[in-house]
Design a protein around this motif. Structure first.
Motif, short mmCIF file in Angstrom:
data_model
loop_
_atom_site.label_atom_id
_atom_site.label_comp_id
_atom_site.label_asym_id
_atom_site.label_seq_id
_atom_site.Cartn_x
_atom_site.Cartn_y
_atom_site.Cartn_z
N PHE A 14 26.86 78.48 39.10
CA PHE A 14 27.98 77.92 39.85
C PHE A 14 29.31 78.09 39.15
CE2 PHE A 14 30.62 74.10 40.84
CZ PHE A 14 30.90 74.41 42.16
N ILE A 15 30.28 78.66 39.85
CA ILE A 15 31.66 78.75 39.40
C ILE A 15 32.49 78.06 40.48
CG2 ILE A 15 33.59 80.27 38.80
CD1 ILE A 15 31.47 82.44 38.17
N PRO A 16 33.06 76.89 40.20
CA PRO A 16 33.78 76.16 41.25
C PRO A 16 35.03 76.89 41.72
CG PRO A 16 34.09 75.11 39.13
CD PRO A 16 33.10 76.22 38.91
N ILE A 17 35.38 76.65 42.96
CA ILE A 17 36.62 77.18 43.52
C ILE A 17 37.77 76.50 42.79
CG2 ILE A 17 38.08 77.24 45.57
CD1 ILE A 17 35.46 77.25 47.24
N SER A 18 38.75 77.28 42.42
CA SER A 18 39.92 76.74 41.74
C SER A 18 41.12 76.82 42.68
CB SER A 18 40.21 77.51 40.45
OG SER A 18 41.45 77.12 39.91
N LEU A 19 41.46 75.70 43.30
CA LEU A 19 42.60 75.67 44.18
C LEU A 19 43.88 76.02 43.43
CD1 LEU A 19 43.76 75.14 46.98
CD2 LEU A 19 43.95 72.73 46.37
N SER A 20 44.00 75.55 42.20
CA SER A 20 45.20 75.87 41.42
C SER A 20 45.30 77.37 41.16
CB SER A 20 45.24 75.09 40.11
OG SER A 20 44.14 75.43 39.30
N ARG A 21 44.16 78.03 40.93
CA ARG A 21 44.17 79.49 40.70
C ARG A 21 44.53 80.23 41.99
NH1 ARG A 21 45.69 83.68 38.45
NH2 ARG A 21 44.24 85.39 38.22
N ILE A 22 44.02 79.78 43.11
CA ILE A 22 44.36 80.40 44.40
C ILE A 22 45.86 80.27 44.64
CG2 ILE A 22 44.11 80.20 46.91
CD1 ILE A 22 41.18 79.32 46.35
N ASN A 30 53.96 86.33 45.95
CA ASN A 30 55.01 85.88 46.88
C ASN A 30 54.46 85.54 48.27
OD1 ASN A 30 57.14 86.11 44.99
ND2 ASN A 30 57.17 88.32 45.35
N LEU A 31 53.30 84.90 48.31
CA LEU A 31 52.67 84.54 49.57
C LEU A 31 52.60 83.04 49.81
CD1 LEU A 31 49.70 87.08 49.48
CD2 LEU A 31 51.81 87.26 50.82
N THR A 32 53.13 82.23 48.89
CA THR A 32 53.02 80.77 49.05
C THR A 32 53.71 80.27 50.31
OG1 THR A 32 54.91 80.50 47.57
CG2 THR A 32 52.73 80.23 46.61
N ALA A 33 54.80 80.90 50.71
CA ALA A 33 55.49 80.46 51.92
C ALA A 33 54.74 80.87 53.18
CB ALA A 33 56.90 81.04 51.95
N LEU A 34 53.79 81.81 53.05
CA LEU A 34 53.07 82.31 54.22
C LEU A 34 51.82 81.50 54.57
CD1 LEU A 34 53.23 86.17 53.69
CD2 LEU A 34 54.62 84.76 55.19
N PHE A 35 51.18 80.89 53.58
CA PHE A 35 49.88 80.25 53.81
C PHE A 35 49.85 78.80 53.35
CE2 PHE A 35 48.85 84.75 53.50
CZ PHE A 35 48.03 84.92 54.60
N GLU A 36 49.35 77.94 54.23
CA GLU A 36 48.96 76.59 53.82
C GLU A 36 47.56 76.75 53.25
OE1 GLU A 36 49.25 73.72 57.01
OE2 GLU A 36 50.80 74.94 57.94
N ALA A 59 46.99 79.93 57.47
CA ALA A 59 46.36 78.97 56.57
C ALA A 59 45.04 79.51 56.04
CB ALA A 59 46.12 77.64 57.29
N ILE A 60 44.66 79.00 54.88
CA ILE A 60 43.39 79.32 54.24
C ILE A 60 42.65 78.01 54.03
CG2 ILE A 60 42.28 80.20 52.14
CD1 ILE A 60 44.90 81.87 51.71
#
Length: 127
Positions: A14-22, A30-36, A59-60
């Motif tokens: 198991f390798i947990p999903i890292s929201l901070s890494r995403i 430069n995609l932060t403004a494009l996706f929630e 959104a993702i």
């Protein structure tokens, strides 16, 4: 956005999903403004969540486990904790459904090739 729940025992690989890494990668590209971005330890369906929470937004939504996931044609999607990538992407479009017929295959092949470069010793499959 986090949902708290009792976690099942983690699989040995198991390798947990890292929201901070995403979020960091989205920022670097430069995609932060494009996706929630939404992350859940457990959710009924990432696709259902996006349809209800962000129907017209880019959104993702990703999760470690889905309890009522659906695949193509409404088929049940077995989603055990920490075993796979459970992710839905909402990206409003103006194309016809016919224009998008091969999109899921192309996206899954691109994701497979990307992950293979990071995990060459692991067996990766497209479901």
């Amino acid at each position: 956005m986090m949902k708290t729940c009792n976690l099942p025992q983690e699989p040995p690989h198991f390798i947990p999903i890292s929201l901070s890494r995403i979020q960091q990668i989205l920022l670097e590209k430069n995609l932060t403004a494009l996706f929630e971005t939404y992350y859940f330890t457990e959710i009924d369906s990432t696709q259902r969540f996006l349809k209800e929470a962000a129907p017209q937004n880019r959104a993702i939504c990703c999760a470690e486990k889905q309890t009522a996931g659906r695949g193509r044609f409404g088929r049940m999607w077995h989603s055990p904790f920490g075993e796979n990538i459970y992710l839905s992407l909402s990206y409003p479009h103006v194309s016809t459904l016919q224009d998008l017929s091969g999109l899921s295959l192309v996206v899954s092949l691109a994701a497979h090739n990307c992950l293979k470069s990071f995990l060459p010793d692991n067996q990766l499959e497209i479901k």
